[in-house]
Enzyme design. Structure first.
Site, PDB file in Angstrom:
ATOM      1  N   HIS A 184       0.782  -1.322   0.149  1.00  0.00           N
ATOM      2  CA  HIS A 184       0.174  -0.206   0.166  1.00  0.00           C
ATOM      3  C   HIS A 184       1.033   1.287  -0.027  1.00  0.00           C
ATOM      4  CE1 HIS A 184      -0.172  -0.692   4.618  1.00  0.00           C
ATOM      5  NE2 HIS A 184       0.890   0.421   4.395  1.00  0.00           N
ATOM      6  N   HIS A 237       9.818  -3.993   4.320  1.00  0.00           N
ATOM      7  CA  HIS A 237      10.283  -2.739   4.291  1.00  0.00           C
ATOM      8  C   HIS A 237      10.749  -2.170   5.670  1.00  0.00           C
ATOM      9  CE1 HIS A 237       6.042  -2.086   4.449  1.00  0.00           C
ATOM     10  NE2 HIS A 237       6.136  -0.729   4.578  1.00  0.00           N
ATOM     11  N   HIS A 239      -1.770   4.797   9.964  1.00  0.00           N
ATOM     12  CA  HIS A 239      -0.584   5.292  10.066  1.00  0.00           C
ATOM     13  C   HIS A 239      -0.552   6.651  10.696  1.00  0.00           C
ATOM     14  CE1 HIS A 239      -0.283   2.409   6.462  1.00  0.00           C
ATOM     15  NE2 HIS A 239       1.270   2.568   6.951  1.00  0.00           N
ATOM     16  N   GLU A 263       3.648  -5.195   8.771  1.00  0.00           N
ATOM     17  CA  GLU A 263       2.222  -5.124   7.958  1.00  0.00           C
ATOM     18  C   GLU A 263       1.953  -6.305   7.773  1.00  0.00           C
ATOM     19  OE1 GLU A 263       2.609  -0.528   7.015  1.00  0.00           O
ATOM     20  OE2 GLU A 263       2.953  -1.856   5.324  1.00  0.00           O
TER      21      GLU A 263
HETATM   22  C1  DHB Z   1       6.366   3.137   2.200  1.00  0.00           C
HETATM   23  C2  DHB Z   1       5.721   2.014   2.710  1.00  0.00           C
HETATM   24  C3  DHB Z   1       4.559   2.137   3.466  1.00  0.00           C
HETATM   25  O1  DHB Z   1       3.985   0.646   3.909  1.00  0.00           O
HETATM   26  C4  DHB Z   1       3.817   3.186   3.987  1.00  0.00           C
HETATM   27  O2  DHB Z   1       2.740   3.046   4.707  1.00  0.00           O
HETATM   28  C5  DHB Z   1       4.520   4.130   3.584  1.00  0.00           C
HETATM   29  C6  DHB Z   1       5.693   4.464   2.710  1.00  0.00           C
HETATM   30  C7  DHB Z   1       7.359   3.419   1.311  1.00  0.00           C
HETATM   31  O3  DHB Z   1       8.067   2.505   0.875  1.00  0.00           O
HETATM   32  O4  DHB Z   1       7.709   4.359   1.024  1.00  0.00           O
HETATM   33 FE    FE Z   2       2.434   1.162   5.373  1.00  0.00          FE
END
Ligand code: DHB
Ligand code: FE
Length: 291
Positions: A12, A193, A59, A240
């Protein structure tokens, strides 16, 4: 009775919303990501769900660190988006299905999940972007949504085992809902991530590919991790994955993989898409017809 047709999970990342707004889907950076969605669109066009139950994480738009529920279920007739500060266009409100929401809440509380009930709930990019990816034409979107927010932000986080059980409880509740509707389950975020700290930019392809396989074939294997072990393996935002695990839990039928895509990176994220049918036999028949 309501029927769960299957589940989809997708990344997302907010910049996906900006790419959609600028029409960059065929741009070389974006094509390997957006190209993965054709098979999902075809499957949805055949299955035509009426309602989408979305497991996602807020978030900081609706909940902040001062008050954050572990599990929150929307029970509104519509859900508004708002400016989140990513430069994202603000989406039109999303219609809810309050009757299904209250049925889920009643069933979950009876099943000892003491969820927070939200008769007002702003939804952020973790809800809006996956819907925009699955139904690129807003007019063709399924009419109704039920958001379920899982805390993946403020520790202590719920365990993967708990999220799998939450999903299973939601799956049983939907199956006992006395209205002839087709329901899609959506899980958003991930895969690996980490946006900040010493490991900013961290990605773990081996772990992600293992998760994609286990989500389809053996979700209980993921329930053996703690949430901190997931943070370690997938990054502080890679956790997540809990939303994906809850989605998988809700698929209480014979699950078969319809499609998956994995591409590194989109922004800071290992992007992925997984489409699972809740009816293995139907999925096979469709596959034979299509090939
Ligand atoms: C990014 C990934 C995320 O899950 C998010 O909520 C905000 C930014 C990213 O990779 O930039
Ligand atoms: Fe996110």
């Amino acid at each position: 009775m309501a029927k769960i047709i299957g589940g989809v999970a997708t990344t997302h990342v907010p910049s996906i919303g900006n790419a959609i707004a600028k029409g960059l889907q065929r741009d070389p950076y974006w094509a390997p990501f957006f190209g993965g969605f054709g098979a999902a669109h075809n499957w949805l066009a055949r299955e035509r769900p009426d309602v989408v139950v979305v497991f996602y994480n807020d978030h900081g738009l609706n909940f902040f660190l001062d008050k954050i529920p572990t599990f929150a279920v929307g029970a509104a007739s519509e859900y508004r988006h708002a400016d989140e500060g990513w430069g994202l266009p603000v989406s039109q409100p999303y219609p809810g299905d309050a009757e299904l929401s209250w049925h889920l809440i009643n069933s979950l509380v009876a099943d000892e999940f003491d969820v927070t009930m939200c008769q007002e709930m702003l939804v952020d990019h973790a809800f809006t972007i996956p819907l925009a990816l699955l139904w690129p034409e807003p007019d063709s979107r399924p009419v109704r949504t039920v958001p379920i927010a899982i805390n993946t932000v403020q520790h202590p986080l719920p365990s993967p085992a708990r999220c799998l059980k939450l999903g299973r409880s939601v799956g049983r509740a939907i199956a006992s809902f006395d209205r002839d509707i087709k329901v899609l389950i959506l899980g958003t975020g991930g895969l690996s991530h980490q946006l900040d700290g010493a490991r900013a930019g961290f990605i773990n392809k081996d772990f992600d590919l293992m998760c994609l396989d286990k989500l389809a074939n053996d979700p209980d294997a993921l329930a053996r991790y703690s949430s901190l072990q997931i943070v370690e393996a997938a990054g502080s935002q890679g956790v997540e994955l809990l939303n994906w695990i809850a989605m998988r839990g809700a698929l209480t039928g014979e699950v078969a993989k319809v499609h998956s895509n994995y591409h590194i990176p989109i922004s800071n994220t290992a992007s992925a898409l997984l489409v699972l049918s809740n009816d293995a036999e139907a999925a096979q028949t469709q596959y034979r017809k299509a090939s």
